[in-house]
Design a protein around this motif. Structure first.
Motif, PDB file in Angstrom:
ATOM      1  N   GLU A   1       6.313   3.312  -5.279  1.00  0.00           N
ATOM      2  CA  GLU A   1       5.953   2.221  -5.539  1.00  0.00           C
ATOM      3  C   GLU A   1       7.045   1.188  -6.284  1.00  0.00           C
ATOM      4  O   GLU A   1       7.064   0.236  -6.698  1.00  0.00           O
ATOM      5  CB  GLU A   1       4.972   2.355  -6.974  1.00  0.00           C
ATOM      6  CG  GLU A   1       3.516   2.831  -6.622  1.00  0.00           C
ATOM      7  CD  GLU A   1       2.513   3.135  -7.661  1.00  0.00           C
ATOM      8  OE1 GLU A   1       1.660   3.232  -7.506  1.00  0.00           O
ATOM      9  OE2 GLU A   1       3.200   2.935  -9.005  1.00  0.00           O
TER      10      GLU A   1
ATOM     11  N   MET B   1       0.656  -1.224   0.077  1.00  0.00           N
ATOM     12  CA  MET B   1      -0.131  -0.007   0.013  1.00  0.00           C
ATOM     13  C   MET B   1       1.026   1.408  -0.028  1.00  0.00           C
ATOM     14  O   MET B   1       1.868   1.397   0.883  1.00  0.00           O
ATOM     15  CB  MET B   1      -0.939   0.031   1.345  1.00  0.00           C
ATOM     16  CG  MET B   1      -1.663   1.214   1.446  1.00  0.00           C
ATOM     17  SD  MET B   1      -3.071   0.995   2.683  1.00  0.00           S
ATOM     18  CE  MET B   1      -3.646   2.661   2.692  1.00  0.00           C
ATOM     19  N   THR B   2       0.638   2.152  -0.991  1.00  0.00           N
ATOM     20  CA  THR B   2       1.299   3.320  -0.985  1.00  0.00           C
ATOM     21  C   THR B   2       0.505   4.518  -0.288  1.00  0.00           C
ATOM     22  O   THR B   2      -0.412   4.881  -0.837  1.00  0.00           O
ATOM     23  CB  THR B   2       1.568   3.959  -2.308  1.00  0.00           C
ATOM     24  OG1 THR B   2       2.120   2.816  -3.072  1.00  0.00           O
ATOM     25  CG2 THR B   2       2.520   5.261  -2.684  1.00  0.00           C
ATOM     26  N   HIS B   3       1.166   5.004   0.897  1.00  0.00           N
ATOM     27  CA  HIS B   3       0.490   6.189   1.478  1.00  0.00           C
ATOM     28  C   HIS B   3       1.462   7.177   1.619  1.00  0.00           C
ATOM     29  O   HIS B   3       2.652   7.230   1.978  1.00  0.00           O
ATOM     30  CB  HIS B   3       0.551   5.654   2.965  1.00  0.00           C
ATOM     31  CG  HIS B   3      -0.173   6.804   3.740  1.00  0.00           C
ATOM     32  ND1 HIS B   3      -0.316   6.472   5.392  1.00  0.00           N
ATOM     33  CD2 HIS B   3      -0.999   7.821   3.383  1.00  0.00           C
ATOM     34  CE1 HIS B   3      -0.936   7.673   5.698  1.00  0.00           C
ATOM     35  NE2 HIS B   3      -1.319   8.460   4.776  1.00  0.00           N
TER      36      HIS B   3
ATOM     37  N   GLY C   1      -2.635   7.733  -8.484  1.00  0.00           N
ATOM     38  CA  GLY C   1      -2.721   6.527  -7.889  1.00  0.00           C
ATOM     39  C   GLY C   1      -2.278   6.007  -6.559  1.00  0.00           C
ATOM     40  O   GLY C   1      -2.334   4.678  -6.176  1.00  0.00           O
ATOM     41  N   ALA C   2      -1.781   6.885  -5.789  1.00  0.00           N
ATOM     42  CA  ALA C   2      -1.393   6.563  -4.434  1.00  0.00           C
ATOM     43  C   ALA C   2      -2.639   5.742  -3.694  1.00  0.00           C
ATOM     44  O   ALA C   2      -3.758   6.122  -3.931  1.00  0.00           O
ATOM     45  CB  ALA C   2      -1.165   7.752  -3.585  1.00  0.00           C
ATOM     46  N   ASP C   3      -2.501   4.773  -3.022  1.00  0.00           N
ATOM     47  CA  ASP C   3      -3.472   4.005  -2.310  1.00  0.00           C
ATOM     48  C   ASP C   3      -4.304   5.013  -1.098  1.00  0.00           C
ATOM     49  O   ASP C   3      -5.157   4.823  -0.838  1.00  0.00           O
ATOM     50  CB  ASP C   3      -2.781   2.894  -1.658  1.00  0.00           C
ATOM     51  CG  ASP C   3      -2.556   1.898  -2.688  1.00  0.00           C
ATOM     52  OD1 ASP C   3      -3.378   1.469  -3.440  1.00  0.00           O
ATOM     53  OD2 ASP C   3      -1.173   1.376  -2.466  1.00  0.00           O
ATOM     54  N   ALA C   4      -3.551   5.818  -0.586  1.00  0.00           N
ATOM     55  CA  ALA C   4      -3.709   6.736   0.360  1.00  0.00           C
ATOM     56  C   ALA C   4      -3.012   7.892   0.482  1.00  0.00           C
ATOM     57  O   ALA C   4      -1.650   7.854   0.330  1.00  0.00           O
ATOM     58  CB  ALA C   4      -3.773   6.074   1.788  1.00  0.00           C
TER      59      ALA C   4
END
Length: 302
Positions: free
Chosen positions: A259, A1-3, A52-55
Motif C-alpha cells: 500500500e 488494488m493490493t494483490h 485488508g489486502a484487496d485480493a
C-alpha cells in the motif's frame, strides 16, 4: 488494488496445551487439544487477507481427505482465493503437531504430506504470480518450488518476500531472486553464523537488498543496503500462544508495504498485528483484522 500471492504450505495444526513441555522420554498430561488451520503459507495468506489486502491468492496443495476439505473451506471463509490450491490424490494433507506451554512457547513437528509435491510451478501459477504486487514464500515446501516461484516473480517485476523457515541453507539463486528476507533472530543466526541480529542483518545484505529480523517481544530490525538500520519496538503484551506470530507479522507487513507505507510505519503495524495474535490461541485463528490492528497501532486497547 493490493494483490498478494502466496506459494507455500497448508497444514492442519494439531495443538496440545500443557503447563510445561515434556522432555525426551517424559510423558505429561495436557489440559486441552485443538485442531486448527495452519501451515506457514496458509497462515500468511490469512494474515494478509485480514489485514485488508484487496485480493489474496493461495498456491499450494492439500490431500483428498477431510483435513484438505476443512483447510480449503477455512481459506475461502477468510477471503483467500483457492483456485490454485490443488488437491493431491497420492498424499495426505500436511499436519503440524504442536505443543504449547503456559508461557506461550511452542515446539512443532511438521509432516509435509501433500506440500512435498510442490516441486515446480503448475499451469496457471506463473500467470497468477504475474498479476500480483507481492509474492510471499516460505520453506515448508520443497526449495525447488520456492525457487521456481521466486524466479517467475523476478521475471515479471513482482516483489518477493521470503521467510527462511524452517531454517536451512539457501541456494544463491533463491537469494538472488529475493527482494526482502524476513528471518527471526534464530534463523538469521543459522544462515550467517552470527548471533547478534545487527551483525547477521549486515551479513545477509551481501545476498539480498533488504532484511527484516524479527525479535519476538523486542520488536523487529530493518536493514537495507546503503541505509542505517531501523529498530521498531513491539507492543508489550502477555503471550498466550506464539504459534503463527511470525506469519501474522509477514502477511501484515506485505500489505502495508504494497500500500506504499513507509518502512517504520509498516513494521509498527505488523508488530501490532503479531502482538494481537500472541494473545489468542492458534495460528490463523488468532490473526487480527485490519480494524483491530489500527486500534492497537494507534494506542487503543488490545
Amino acid at each position: 488494488m493490493t494483490h498478494i500471492a502466496v506459494l507455500g504450505s497448508t497444514n492442519m495444526d494439531l495443538v496440545a496445551y500443557v503447563a510445561k513441555a515434556p522432555q525426551r522420554g517424559e510423558t505429561v498430561t495436557g489440559r486441552e487439544f485443538r485442531t486448527l488451520p495452519g501451515g506457514k503459507g496458509a497462515n500468511q495468506a490469512v494474515a494478509a487477507a485480514r489485514a485488508g489486502a484487496d485480493a489474496v491468492s493461495m498456491i499450494g496443495a492439500v490431500g483428498a481427505d477431510a483435513f484438505g476439505t476443512q483447510l480449503r473451506t477455512a481459506l475461502d471463509h477468510s477471503g483467500v482465493d483457492t483456485d490454485l490450491l490443488r488437491t493431491v490424490d497420492t498424499a495426505a494433507t500436511g499436519t503440524a503437531h504442536i505443543v504449547v506451554d503456559d508461557e506461550g512457547g511452542n515446539a512443532i513437528v511438521v509432516i509435509p504430506g501433500a506440500n512435498a509435491t510442490l516441486t515446480a510451478l503448475a499451469p496457471g501459477d506463473e500467470g497468477l504470480i504475474t498479476s500480483a504486487d507481492t509474492l510471499l514464500l516460505q520453506l515448508e515446501i520443497p526449495v525447488e518450488g520456492v525457487l521456481a516461484a521466486a524466479q517467475a516473480a523476478r521475471r515479471h517485476g513482482v516483489r518477493t518476500i521470503l521467510t527462511p523457515a524452517p531454517a536451512q541453507p539457501l541456494p544463491p539463486e533463491l537469494l538472488a531472486a529475493t527482494d526482502l528476507l524476513v528471518p527471526n533472530e534464530h534463523e538469521a543466526a543459522t544462515l550467517t553464523g552470527l548471533t547478534d541480529p545487527r551483525s547477521a542483518a549486515r551479513s545477509l545484505l551481501s545476498q539480498v537488498p533488504e532484511v527484516v529480523v524479527t525479535l519476538g517481544a523486542r520488536g523487529s530490525l530493518y536493514a537495507a543496503r546503503g541505509a542505517e538500520p531501523v529498530m521498531v519496538e513491539a507492543p508489550h503484551v502477555t503471550a498466550v500462544d506464539t504459534t503463527g506470530a511470525g506469519d501474522t507479522f509477514v502477511g501484515t507487513l506485505a500489505v502495508a508495504l504494497a500500500e506504499g507505507g513507509s518502512v517504520p510505519e509498516a513494521l509498527a503495524w505488523a508488530s501490532s498485528a503479531a502482538a494481537l495474535s500472541v494473545q489468542r490461541p492458534g495460528a490463523s485463528a488468532s490473526m487480527p483484522y485490519r480494524s483491530e490492528i489500527d486500534t492497537q497501532t494507534n494506542g487503543g486497547a488490545s
